[in-house]
Enzyme design. Sequence first.
Site, PDB file in Angstrom:
ATOM      1  N   ASP A 108       0.843  -1.193   0.000  1.00 36.34           N
ATOM      2  CA  ASP A 108       0.000   0.000   0.000  1.00 36.34           C
ATOM      3  C   ASP A 108       0.883   1.249   0.000  1.00 36.34           C
ATOM      4  O   ASP A 108       2.116   1.155   0.070  1.00 36.34           O
ATOM      5  CB  ASP A 108      -0.979  -0.014   1.201  1.00 36.34           C
ATOM      6  CG  ASP A 108      -0.273   0.162   2.554  1.00 36.34           C
ATOM      7  OD1 ASP A 108       0.513   1.118   2.713  1.00 36.34           O
ATOM      8  OD2 ASP A 108      -0.520  -0.662   3.472  1.00 36.34           O
ATOM      9  N   HIS A 123       8.696  -4.948  -1.106  1.00 35.42           N
ATOM     10  CA  HIS A 123       7.785  -5.821  -1.850  1.00 35.42           C
ATOM     11  C   HIS A 123       7.063  -5.062  -2.963  1.00 35.42           C
ATOM     12  O   HIS A 123       6.031  -5.518  -3.457  1.00 35.42           O
ATOM     13  CB  HIS A 123       6.755  -6.461  -0.905  1.00 35.42           C
ATOM     14  CG  HIS A 123       7.357  -7.475   0.030  1.00 35.42           C
ATOM     15  ND1 HIS A 123       6.669  -8.033   1.085  1.00 35.42           N
ATOM     16  CD2 HIS A 123       8.585  -8.040   0.060  1.00 35.42           C
ATOM     17  CE1 HIS A 123       7.458  -8.891   1.739  1.00 35.42           C
ATOM     18  NE2 HIS A 123       8.626  -8.898   1.134  1.00 35.42           N
ATOM     19  N   SER A 192       4.188 -10.174  11.234  1.00 34.36           N
ATOM     20  CA  SER A 192       4.123 -11.462  11.932  1.00 34.36           C
ATOM     21  C   SER A 192       5.459 -12.190  11.932  1.00 34.36           C
ATOM     22  O   SER A 192       5.605 -13.207  12.611  1.00 34.36           O
ATOM     23  CB  SER A 192       3.061 -12.347  11.282  1.00 34.36           C
ATOM     24  OG  SER A 192       3.404 -12.608   9.935  1.00 34.36           O
TER      25      SER A 192
HETATM   26  N1  APR Z   1      -1.376  -2.889  15.356  1.00 42.06           N
HETATM   27  C1  APR Z   1      -0.198  -3.560  15.377  1.00 42.06           C
HETATM   28  N2  APR Z   1      -0.031  -4.792  14.869  1.00 42.06           N
HETATM   29  C2  APR Z   1      -1.109  -5.390  14.337  1.00 42.06           C
HETATM   30  C3  APR Z   1      -2.377  -4.767  14.293  1.00 42.06           C
HETATM   31  C4  APR Z   1      -2.493  -3.464  14.841  1.00 42.06           C
HETATM   32  N3  APR Z   1      -3.636  -2.787  14.843  1.00 42.06           N
HETATM   33  N4  APR Z   1      -3.247  -5.628  13.718  1.00 42.06           N
HETATM   34  C5  APR Z   1      -2.560  -6.734  13.417  1.00 42.06           C
HETATM   35  N5  APR Z   1      -1.264  -6.599  13.791  1.00 42.06           N
HETATM   36  C6  APR Z   1      -0.167  -7.563  13.648  1.00 42.06           C
HETATM   37  C7  APR Z   1      -0.598  -9.002  13.733  1.00 42.06           C
HETATM   38  O1  APR Z   1      -0.626  -9.435  15.077  1.00 42.06           O
HETATM   39  C8  APR Z   1       0.466  -9.694  12.901  1.00 42.06           C
HETATM   40  O2  APR Z   1       1.559 -10.092  13.729  1.00 42.06           O
HETATM   41  O3  APR Z   1       0.383  -7.387  12.362  1.00 42.06           O
HETATM   42  C9  APR Z   1       0.954  -8.623  11.932  1.00 42.06           C
HETATM   43  C10 APR Z   1       0.521  -8.831  10.492  1.00 42.06           C
HETATM   44  O4  APR Z   1       1.114 -10.005  10.004  1.00 42.06           O
HETATM   45  P1  APR Z   1       0.842 -10.532   8.530  1.00 42.06           P
HETATM   46  O5  APR Z   1      -0.606 -10.528   8.245  1.00 42.06           O
HETATM   47  O6  APR Z   1       1.567 -11.807   8.380  1.00 42.06           O
HETATM   48  O7  APR Z   1       1.492  -9.393   7.598  1.00 42.06           O
HETATM   49  P2  APR Z   1       3.024  -9.177   7.256  1.00 42.06           P
HETATM   50  O8  APR Z   1       3.905  -9.585   8.367  1.00 42.06           O
HETATM   51  O9  APR Z   1       3.142  -7.800   6.739  1.00 42.06           O
HETATM   52  O10 APR Z   1       3.221 -10.190   6.056  1.00 42.06           O
HETATM   53  C11 APR Z   1       4.475 -10.241   5.407  1.00 42.06           C
HETATM   54  O11 APR Z   1       3.561 -11.680   3.774  1.00 42.06           O
HETATM   55  O12 APR Z   1       1.883 -12.371   2.363  1.00 42.06           O
HETATM   56  C12 APR Z   1       3.014 -11.644   2.465  1.00 42.06           C
HETATM   57  O13 APR Z   1       3.725 -10.108   0.923  1.00 42.06           O
HETATM   58  C13 APR Z   1       2.898 -10.213   2.047  1.00 42.06           C
HETATM   59  O14 APR Z   1       4.240  -8.359   2.767  1.00 42.06           O
HETATM   60  C14 APR Z   1       3.447  -9.442   3.212  1.00 42.06           C
HETATM   61  C15 APR Z   1       4.268 -10.481   3.942  1.00 42.06           C
END
Ligand code: APR
Length: 250
Positions: A108, A123, A192
């Site tokens: 985004d 990414h 995550s």
């Molecule tokens: N504030 C802080 N953290 C949050 C919130 C919030 N309001 N809501 C969710 N989270 C945390 C979750 O607990 C989780 O640990 O954000 C994390 C999101 O994790 P993912 O959904 O796995 O996203 P991300 O880590 O960005 O994924 C990495 O995976 O699929 C690919 O390319 C995609 O860039 C992405 C990569």
Amino acid sequence: MPPAFPLQPDVIPPRSGSIVILTGAGISKESGLETFRDAGGIWSQVRLEDVATPEAFARDPVRVHAFYNMRRARHRTMDIKPNAAHHAVVKLQQAWPGGVTVVTQNVDTLHDEAGTKDLIHMHGTYAQARCNFCDAVVPRLGDLSVTDICASCGKDKGMRPNVVWFGEMPLHMERITAALRDCALFISIGTSGSVYPAAGFVTMVKRSADAHTVELNLEPSQGATLFAEAHYGPATQIVPAYVESLLQSL
Ligand code: APR
């Protein structure tokens, strides 16, 4: 009121030390964008093998375009705006003497919209299209389709979102590695820790820079035990609070 974090004097990076911030989908959650792996997240609605690999694009480009067109349109039409966490990152960047590099896994544009400088989209971003044939990159805010023709090479069927799919190399890794190697503080926000190489950055900085490491997330990530310090809660609360505590240390 956001929580206040008392910082230990020995964990405050020196004024001259640079900071690297890694962000993931969690920082954009409170702006109204979905994360990937939380309950009800994007990967529970659609299989990543169907929409986020080069093989998926070769097999069914219409489906892949539909997935990114939907996400791009949602951003455009649902009044999605940077939140207090994105703005706090900019505030830190403007005030921190040692410099702050922001590396985001997010495709985004919320960091860009908040005014973040020295921003690395490892990414890529769904706000750009790239030609699979000649690698030309162009801004793209509307839908993409298989009938789009590349303005550089004139070919059709090759325009794709300028995002890094599973099985592809993340972008700007040399620049990222250099920033990690030199930093005094590494802050991971809203990720995550499931996807490499980003999930390995915390280990890299500990090995090469001996930097202080902080996780700011809703809950402990997969790599939580690798961080020296952690604060858990919604990003719009814990990121501004952590930034304030850092700035007060100056
Ligand atoms: N504030 C802080 N953290 C949050 C919130 C919030 N309001 N809501 C969710 N989270 C945390 C979750 O607990 C989780 O640990 O954000 C994390 C999101 O994790 P993912 O959904 O796995 O996203 P991300 O880590 O960005 O994924 C990495 O995976 O699929 C690919 O390319 C995609 O860039 C992405 C990569």
